[in-house]
Scaffold this motif. Structure first.
Motif, PDB file in Angstrom:
ATOM      1  N   ASN A  49     -41.476  90.058 -95.868  1.00 17.80           N
ATOM      2  CA  ASN A  49     -41.592  89.762 -97.621  1.00 17.80           C
ATOM      3  C   ASN A  49     -40.513  90.442 -98.079  1.00 17.80           C
ATOM      4  OD1 ASN A  49     -44.117  88.466 -97.599  1.00 17.80           O
ATOM      5  ND2 ASN A  49     -45.226  90.511 -97.242  1.00 17.80           N
ATOM      6  N   HIS A  50     -39.558  91.443 -97.504  1.00 17.96           N
ATOM      7  CA  HIS A  50     -38.571  92.157 -97.871  1.00 17.96           C
ATOM      8  C   HIS A  50     -37.405  91.768 -96.914  1.00 17.96           C
ATOM      9  CE1 HIS A  50     -40.867  93.859-101.135  1.00 17.96           C
ATOM     10  NE2 HIS A  50     -41.977  94.276-100.294  1.00 17.96           N
ATOM     11  N   LEU A  51     -36.701  90.951 -96.963  1.00 14.67           N
ATOM     12  CA  LEU A  51     -35.628  90.904 -96.006  1.00 14.67           C
ATOM     13  C   LEU A  51     -34.408  91.118 -96.200  1.00 14.67           C
ATOM     14  CD1 LEU A  51     -36.231  86.746 -95.073  1.00 14.67           C
ATOM     15  CD2 LEU A  51     -37.006  88.834 -93.644  1.00 14.67           C
ATOM     16  N   TYR A  52     -33.698  91.759 -95.523  1.00 15.35           N
ATOM     17  CA  TYR A  52     -32.335  92.237 -95.974  1.00 15.35           C
ATOM     18  C   TYR A  52     -31.404  91.747 -94.688  1.00 15.35           C
ATOM     19  CZ  TYR A  52     -34.538  95.714 -99.132  1.00 15.35           C
ATOM     20  OH  TYR A  52     -35.076  96.094-100.235  1.00 15.35           O
ATOM     21  N   LEU A  53     -30.918  90.452 -94.819  1.00 14.99           N
ATOM     22  CA  LEU A  53     -30.304  89.799 -93.655  1.00 14.99           C
ATOM     23  C   LEU A  53     -28.923  90.506 -93.282  1.00 14.99           C
ATOM     24  CD1 LEU A  53     -30.874  86.049 -94.715  1.00 14.99           C
ATOM     25  CD2 LEU A  53     -32.232  87.542 -93.362  1.00 14.99           C
TER      26      LEU A  53
ATOM     27  N   LEU B 195     -28.500 101.413 -92.334  1.00 19.59           N
ATOM     28  CA  LEU B 195     -28.856 101.163 -90.761  1.00 19.59           C
ATOM     29  C   LEU B 195     -29.415  99.799 -90.501  1.00 19.59           C
ATOM     30  CD1 LEU B 195     -30.850 104.667 -90.458  1.00 19.59           C
ATOM     31  CD2 LEU B 195     -28.607 104.191 -89.820  1.00 19.59           C
ATOM     32  N   VAL B 196     -29.347  99.469 -89.307  1.00 22.53           N
ATOM     33  CA  VAL B 196     -29.811  98.287 -88.619  1.00 22.53           C
ATOM     34  C   VAL B 196     -31.106  98.632 -88.672  1.00 22.53           C
ATOM     35  CG1 VAL B 196     -29.979  97.019 -86.717  1.00 22.53           C
ATOM     36  CG2 VAL B 196     -27.869  97.643 -87.619  1.00 22.53           C
ATOM     37  N   ARG B 197     -32.247  97.846 -89.013  1.00 20.66           N
ATOM     38  CA  ARG B 197     -33.618  98.063 -88.842  1.00 20.66           C
ATOM     39  C   ARG B 197     -34.382  96.565 -88.889  1.00 20.66           C
ATOM     40  NH1 ARG B 197     -35.368 100.156 -94.764  1.00 20.66           N
ATOM     41  NH2 ARG B 197     -34.875  98.149 -95.879  1.00 20.66           N
TER      42      ARG B 197
END
Length: 730
Positions: free
Chosen positions: A146-150, A139-141
């Motif tokens: 501190n917890h990047l999911y690029l 999912l796009v969020r």
């Protein structure tokens, strides 16, 4: 009876004093015969007592004992499987109480809530390889610094071709916006939601073909080949690799999935090799040393659509999606091309390198082994037949011991009372390729029967021409003196004689099985055959029995005749058919029994007073014997009970007929989902058999029961607040 069985049967007699045995011998051994009968029952009781110990363990217990062992560990069979209420509890224990689920019951409870457990449940409960996916990870969020999911917060990168190739499948990694529909809703399924977990199941089998000739597509060029010996485009499948870590989530190499071009291009070494998914052997070719396979360094993944790609020197192009091979035009293989690969099929029917029971003659028989290599006494079927005709044994077996292609004219004539079995050895798939040998005569595989003679074809693939079975030219005096029998087991008589690259039949109007002037019982079991044509000129004789079970009869069109006589006439047969899918029209003298079958074309019988059709799909306006619980009759009767006005009644009936028409993944032989019911097929067809399984050839897979059991178990072992859905990958 072998030596061990004889010793067990005579062990009571061996305990008698010698004097009594001598007196018994003088009188013709009456005492020995009596003690032989008693010993048989003693052995039965002794074997049953010995089995009781084995029934204590889940690995060795008999099927009837598995539910009792499951009860000891708290395993509760599920009612969602949907067997009829009057069926006995252990009618099919392998489906209701899977052995592997009972064996892993305690371990599964300890692992409840883990993602890998859902995959294990799919294998234990339904026998389907699976991959579990947590959709909230896609999912796009908004991002936490501190917890990047690029990769989850960006537009789709059109340069990532591999990610785009997996879009919409079980391995996709592209981010999606949220879908608020539940994944387990029966109204509309939504995947991409926070509590959604999907279990993708693979229903198709990945079946092997080992060291068999490839097919040269001469119309495209002498350098063009297909993996399939029939010449059609067929996707190659993965040879699944076992997972070593119980917590590992299945990947493409662990599942019987079709091989993608991008995956093959990214890591060809994971698919190409002696013990892997595919390999190519071109003995004497410029780039291959000796008889070894073509080296991996010279394999080039390519898109061979239209045969436009031309590989460079010392390279071989492979397209796993179409199952094609291309050599450099300047470096043609001079000694042929042999391949090993995997293809997809819903079930093990029609012959192949799968385990099947071999039915040998009851008494002593002569064995002739045919194949490639020095270990075989014959290299051609014709040579074995010539020796068989010279020996004239009462019972004989000609066994083809390799997955080779036999191109030779064949004709078999059996004497009265003689039996012959032409079969494939275990784990082989020999191909009989019949070509135009003679200008002024037909070139079918011809079998001529005598009185009480028996012929059996087992595990063969016949292409190019039909199989013709005929009686002697002098005919038979009456039907009751014949006693002949023809058995076709685990064979494929290619519909339309052959198929082109798109799996379209080459000769759609021609029969694959012809029976001329024959007085015999015909049996077709676990086979794929084209049109069956019966020519019977003897007036006044009883119809010949034709028994078909667990098979596909394919006329290559719904409006073409699948079973009939010459000139679209009526076949003079008494048809008994079960668990079979028939593509086409059936014109027969009578139907003794038809059950759990699908007939896509009309069924017409000459005698309606005898026989019965039960739990079948038969189109409306057909001339059939009495029908019981058939579709769409049941649905139409329900509509008539609900609606009385003429105009809405007519419209509703037409709507029901259209809704209940069987839908298939594919109706063309040579495609992976051949004759498999589609995922949108009506529930009355999917669960329309007498035991709530599906109608048609794949009835014995019990897929509705397996799916219902799996959905219930997944719901039990999913963490609170999560919704799990079962999705079919193929």
């Amino acid at each position: 009876m072998n030596t061990i069985d004889t010793a067990r049967a005579d062990r009571l007699y061996a305990l008698l004093p010698t004097v009594h045995r001598m007196r018994d011998a003088d009188q013709g051994y009456p005492l020995k015969a009596l003690l032989h009968v008693i010993a048989e029952q003693v052995n039965v009781v002794e074997d049953d007592i010995a089995q009781l110990y084995d029934n204590w363990f889940i690995e060795t217990a008999q099927d009837w004992a598995v539910p009792y062992i499951g009860d000891l560990v708290g395993h509760v069979p599920l009612a969602e499987a949907g067997l009829p209420a009057d069926a006995p509890a252990c009618e099919n224990p392998r489906v209701l109480v899977p052995r592997r689920e009972v064996a892993n019951a305690i371990r599964n409870r300890r692992a409840k809530g883990t993602l890998a457990l859902l995959e294990q449940l799919a294998q234990d409960v339904a026998g389907w390889p699976a991959r579990a996916v947590e959709f909230f990870k896609l999912l796009v969020r908004d991002q936490n610094i501190n917890h990047l999911y690029l990769e989850r917060h960006r537009l789709v990168d059109l340069r990532e071709m591999d990610a785009l190739d997996q879009l919409g499948g079980p391995f996709e990694a592209i981010a999606h916006s949220v879908d608020l529909r539940r994944i387990d809703s029966h109204r509309g399924t939504g995947l991409f939601n926070i509590p959604s977990v999907g279990v993708y199941a693979w229903r198709l089998l990945s079946l092997p073909v080992t060291d068999t000739p490839a097919c040269c597509i001469e119309e495209a060029g002498p350098h063009c080949f297909t993996f399939s010996v029939l010449g059609q485009d067929a996707p190659l499948f993965v040879a699944p690799q076992p997972e070593t870590d119980p917590s590992h989530i299945a990947e493409e190499l662990n599942l019987p999935a079709a091989i993608r071009r991008h995956a093959f291009d990214a890591n060809p070494g994971a698919f190409y090799g002696e013990e892997l998914s595919l390999s190519i052997r071109a003995e004497g070719w410029a780039g291959a040393p000796g008889s070894a396979i073509v080296p991996l360094a010279q394999i080039v993944p390519a898109d061979l659509s239209g045969w436009t790609y031309v590989p460079r020197a010392n390279q071989v192009a492979v397209d796993p999606v179409l199952g094609r091979i291309a050599f450099p035009p300047s470096q043609l293989p001079r000694k042929g091309v042999r391949v090993s690969y995997r293809y997809g099929q819903p079930s093990a029917i029609g012959g192949g390198e799968y385990e099947r029971p071999l039915l040998a003659p009851a008494g002593p028989y002569k064995l002739y082994r045919v194949g490639e290599g020095d270990q075989f006494e014959f290299h051609r079927i014709a040579d074995a037949l010539a020796q068989w005709q010279k020996d004239q044994p009462d019972d004989a077996v000609i066994e083809l011991g390799s997955s080779a292609v036999f191109v030779e004219p064949l004709s078999v004539t059996l004497a009265d009372g003689q039996s012959l079995q032409l079969r494939a050895a275990q784990r082989t798939r020999p191909v009989l390729r019949l070509i135009d040998w003679q200008t002024d005569l037909p070139d079918a595989l011809t079998i001529t029967l005598g009185e009480r003679s028996r012929i059996s074809l087992d595990g063969l693939l016949v292409t190019g021409r039909p199989l013709r079975v005929q009686g002697r030219s002098d005919g038979y005096a009456s039907a009751d003196v014949c006693g002949a029998r023809v058995v076709i087991r685990h064979c494929t008589l290619v519909p339309g004689w052959g198929i082109d690259c798109n799996c379209e039949p080459r000769r759609p109007a021609e029969p694959s099985l012809e029976m001329n002037g024959l007085r015999a019982t015909i049996s077709v079991e676990h086979s794929i055959v084209g049109t069956i044509r019966v020519s019977e000129d003897q007036v006044g004789l009883d119809p010949i029995p034709l028994n078909i079970s667990d098979s596909i009869v394919d006329a290559t069109g719904h409006d073409m005749q699948a079973i009939g006589g010459p000139g679209d006439g009526i076949a003079h047969v008494m048809l008994t058919v079960s668990d079979t899918t028939v593509f086409g029209i059936v014109d027969v003298h009578a139907i003794t029994l038809a059950e759990n079958c699908i007939f896509t074309g009309c069924v017409n019988v000459a005698r309606r007073q005898i026989g019965c059709m039960r739990f079948c799909y038969v189109p409306c306006r057909c001339r059939t014997p009495r029908r019981y619980r058939c579709q769409p009759d049941e649905a139409i009767a329900d509509v008539r009970r609900r609606i009385t006005d003429a105009d809405p009644l007519h419209a509703e009936i037409l709507s029901e007929q259209l809704r209940l028409r069987p839908q298939f993944t594919s109706e063309r032989y040579g495609t992976p989902g051949y004759a498999q019911l589609g995922i949108h097929c009506a529930a009355e067809i999917v669960r329309g058999a007498d035991d709530d399984s599906e109608m048609g050839v794949y009835h014995d897979l019990f897929q509705p029961q397996r799916a219902a059991n799996l959905r219930a178990r997944l719901a039990q072992f999913t963490p609170a607040g999560m919704h799990v859905g079962l999705l079919f990958a193929n």
